[in-house]
Scaffold this motif. Structure first.
Motif, mmCIF file in Angstrom:
data_model
loop_
_atom_site.group_PDB
_atom_site.id
_atom_site.type_symbol
_atom_site.label_atom_id
_atom_site.label_comp_id
_atom_site.label_asym_id
_atom_site.label_seq_id
_atom_site.Cartn_x
_atom_site.Cartn_y
_atom_site.Cartn_z
ATOM 1 N N PRO A 35 0.786 -1.377 -0.051
ATOM 2 C CA PRO A 35 0.175 -0.104 -0.118
ATOM 3 C C PRO A 35 0.703 1.332 0.006
ATOM 4 C CG PRO A 35 -0.185 -1.014 2.137
ATOM 5 C CD PRO A 35 0.694 -2.061 1.075
ATOM 6 N N TYR A 36 2.082 1.255 0.652
ATOM 7 C CA TYR A 36 2.950 2.350 0.556
ATOM 8 C C TYR A 36 3.498 2.792 -0.852
ATOM 9 C CZ TYR A 36 2.366 1.756 5.562
ATOM 10 O OH TYR A 36 1.867 1.417 6.975
ATOM 11 N N CYS A 37 3.766 1.587 -1.406
ATOM 12 C CA CYS A 37 4.051 1.814 -2.950
ATOM 13 C C CYS A 37 3.196 2.475 -3.650
ATOM 14 C CB CYS A 37 4.678 0.441 -3.600
ATOM 15 S SG CYS A 37 6.090 -0.206 -2.927
ATOM 16 N N ARG A 38 1.804 2.152 -3.453
ATOM 17 C CA ARG A 38 0.725 2.467 -4.150
ATOM 18 C C ARG A 38 0.730 4.042 -3.908
ATOM 19 N NH1 ARG A 38 -4.170 -1.869 -4.689
ATOM 20 N NH2 ARG A 38 -2.533 -3.593 -5.801
ATOM 21 N N GLY A 39 0.858 4.307 -2.617
ATOM 22 C CA GLY A 39 1.057 5.896 -2.375
ATOM 23 C C GLY A 39 2.252 6.667 -3.136
ATOM 24 N N ALA A 40 3.267 5.898 -3.240
ATOM 25 C CA ALA A 40 4.386 6.374 -3.516
ATOM 26 C C ALA A 40 4.329 6.718 -5.068
ATOM 27 C CB ALA A 40 5.622 5.558 -3.299
ATOM 28 N N ALA A 41 3.494 5.952 -5.795
ATOM 29 C CA ALA A 41 3.401 6.188 -6.955
ATOM 30 C C ALA A 41 2.674 7.617 -7.561
ATOM 31 C CB ALA A 41 2.409 5.066 -7.741
ATOM 32 N N ARG A 42 1.770 7.880 -6.747
ATOM 33 C CA ARG A 42 1.099 8.959 -6.802
ATOM 34 C C ARG A 42 2.046 10.273 -6.330
ATOM 35 N NH1 ARG A 42 -2.005 9.004 -2.149
ATOM 36 N NH2 ARG A 42 0.039 9.838 -1.007
ATOM 37 N N ASP A 43 3.077 10.120 -5.418
ATOM 38 C CA ASP A 43 3.684 11.087 -5.030
ATOM 39 C C ASP A 43 5.007 11.072 -5.991
ATOM 40 O OD1 ASP A 43 2.195 11.433 -2.903
ATOM 41 O OD2 ASP A 43 3.665 10.511 -1.546
ATOM 42 N N VAL A 44 5.384 10.254 -6.532
ATOM 43 C CA VAL A 44 6.477 10.324 -7.804
ATOM 44 C C VAL A 44 5.863 10.880 -8.767
ATOM 45 C CG1 VAL A 44 7.916 8.884 -9.343
ATOM 46 C CG2 VAL A 44 7.738 8.207 -6.950
ATOM 47 N N HIS A 45 4.720 10.803 -9.173
ATOM 48 C CA HIS A 45 4.130 11.537 -10.166
ATOM 49 C C HIS A 45 3.965 13.013 -9.975
ATOM 50 C CE1 HIS A 45 3.251 8.426 -13.330
ATOM 51 N NE2 HIS A 45 2.528 7.784 -12.402
ATOM 52 N N ARG A 46 3.812 13.474 -8.697
ATOM 53 C CA ARG A 46 3.789 14.824 -8.107
ATOM 54 C C ARG A 46 5.201 15.477 -8.294
ATOM 55 N NH1 ARG A 46 0.247 14.082 -2.954
ATOM 56 N NH2 ARG A 46 -1.661 13.801 -3.910
ATOM 57 N N LEU A 47 6.264 14.650 -7.961
ATOM 58 C CA LEU A 47 7.478 15.289 -8.004
ATOM 59 C C LEU A 47 7.959 15.472 -9.649
ATOM 60 C CD1 LEU A 47 9.466 13.287 -5.183
ATOM 61 C CD2 LEU A 47 9.041 15.570 -5.229
ATOM 62 N N LEU A 48 7.544 14.492 -10.543
ATOM 63 C CA LEU A 48 8.003 14.612 -11.922
ATOM 64 C C LEU A 48 7.214 15.865 -12.471
ATOM 65 C CD1 LEU A 48 7.643 10.720 -12.657
ATOM 66 C CD2 LEU A 48 9.568 12.262 -12.905
ATOM 67 N N ASP A 49 5.988 16.060 -12.086
ATOM 68 C CA ASP A 49 5.296 17.227 -12.395
ATOM 69 C C ASP A 49 5.711 18.419 -11.995
ATOM 70 O OD1 ASP A 49 3.509 15.478 -14.114
ATOM 71 O OD2 ASP A 49 1.961 15.627 -12.592
ATOM 72 N N LEU A 50 6.505 18.578 -10.630
ATOM 73 C CA LEU A 50 6.788 19.817 -10.244
ATOM 74 C C LEU A 50 8.164 20.119 -10.710
ATOM 75 C CD1 LEU A 50 6.397 19.171 -6.193
ATOM 76 C CD2 LEU A 50 5.399 21.293 -7.762
ATOM 77 N N HIS A 51 9.051 19.182 -11.169
ATOM 78 C CA HIS A 51 10.331 19.355 -11.626
ATOM 79 C C HIS A 51 10.423 18.708 -13.124
ATOM 80 C CE1 HIS A 51 11.291 20.211 -7.758
ATOM 81 N NE2 HIS A 51 10.796 19.212 -7.358
ATOM 82 N N PRO A 52 9.674 19.372 -13.968
ATOM 83 C CA PRO A 52 9.623 18.896 -15.342
ATOM 84 C C PRO A 52 11.002 18.604 -16.088
ATOM 85 C CG PRO A 52 8.537 20.930 -15.360
ATOM 86 C CD PRO A 52 8.871 20.574 -14.043
ATOM 87 N N GLY A 53 11.328 17.588 -16.760
ATOM 88 C CA GLY A 53 12.619 17.358 -17.144
ATOM 89 C C GLY A 53 13.916 17.284 -16.391
ATOM 90 N N MET A 54 13.644 17.276 -15.137
ATOM 91 C CA MET A 54 14.636 17.493 -13.994
ATOM 92 C C MET A 54 15.079 16.032 -13.595
ATOM 93 S SD MET A 54 16.020 20.566 -14.208
ATOM 94 C CE MET A 54 17.077 20.495 -12.671
ATOM 95 N N ILE A 55 14.037 15.067 -13.692
ATOM 96 C CA ILE A 55 14.106 13.676 -13.171
ATOM 97 C C ILE A 55 13.939 12.735 -13.888
ATOM 98 C CG2 ILE A 55 13.047 12.339 -11.256
ATOM 99 C CD1 ILE A 55 11.915 15.035 -9.793
ATOM 100 N N ARG A 56 15.039 11.811 -13.711
ATOM 101 C CA ARG A 56 15.136 10.590 -14.541
ATOM 102 C C ARG A 56 14.474 9.255 -13.204
ATOM 103 N NH1 ARG A 56 20.374 7.610 -16.495
ATOM 104 N NH2 ARG A 56 20.857 8.355 -14.336
#
Length: 180
Positions: A34-55
């Motif tokens: 369940p924590y990985c499921r929440g993490a997927a949402r949070d990772v997407h937020r980070l990718l959206d917050l920092h476009p082009g900066m994260i692999r």
């Protein structure tokens, strides 16, 4: 203090984001956690917050002692990858309401546009078991002891809820990369 190897991104990894992004985030995850499921949402937020900066790199770390469908779900993700649809399956598997029984996995394969017969045969035949085991061995060597486990530019993020430290570590790494 234990010393662990820092994970290196390889050509076999599942990568989302620019290959030459200045910040690399690696996650070892379990699709039934369940924590990985929440993490997927949070990772997407980070990718959206920092476009082009994260692999972002995702690696399998099923924990079957806690999650009886985790290995089968990892097989499903890898079977989808074999048809060029890893990220589509990743998204379906990590939804908060996802089920990981065989019928659900076949439904997700159809929804992702996969050759369902091939998918079914590969999951049932454990075609990707060695790949998954390699991710687990590598994770263990890198100090993974729970999921999700994140690394930002090779630095392991520890803590009871690693997502708290993940956002901070990414912010620091992005700021440092931006000032270079």
């Amino acid at each position: 203090m234990e010393n662990f190897a820092a994970p290196e991104v390889t050509a076999d990894d599942h990568v989302l984001g620019p290959v030459d992004a200045p910040v690399t985030v690696i996650e070892y995850g379990d699709y039934e956690c369940p924590y990985c499921r929440g993490a997927a949402r949070d990772v997407h937020r980070l990718l959206d917050l920092h476009p082009g900066m994260i692999r972002f790199v995702f690696r399998n770390f099923p924990i079957p002692q806690l999650h009886p469908h985790a290995e089968q779900a990892a097989e499903a993700a890898e079977a989808a990858a074999g048809q060029g649809k890893f990220w589509a399956m990743y998204e379906l598997l990590l939804r908060p309401t996802s089920h990981l029984d065989v019928d659900s996995l076949l439904s997700y394969a159809e929804r992702a546009g996969l050759d369902v017969g091939r998918f079914r045969d590969e999951v049932a035949g454990h075609v990707y078991a060695a790949r998954i085991e390699r991710d687990v061995r590598e994770g263990t060597r890198n100090g993974v002891n729970a999921t999700p486990k994140f690394y930002v530019d090779g630095e392991r993020i520890d803590g009871k809820v690693p997502l708290e430290g993940l956002a901070d570590a990414v912010r620091v790494a992005v700021t440092a990369a931006s000032s270079r």
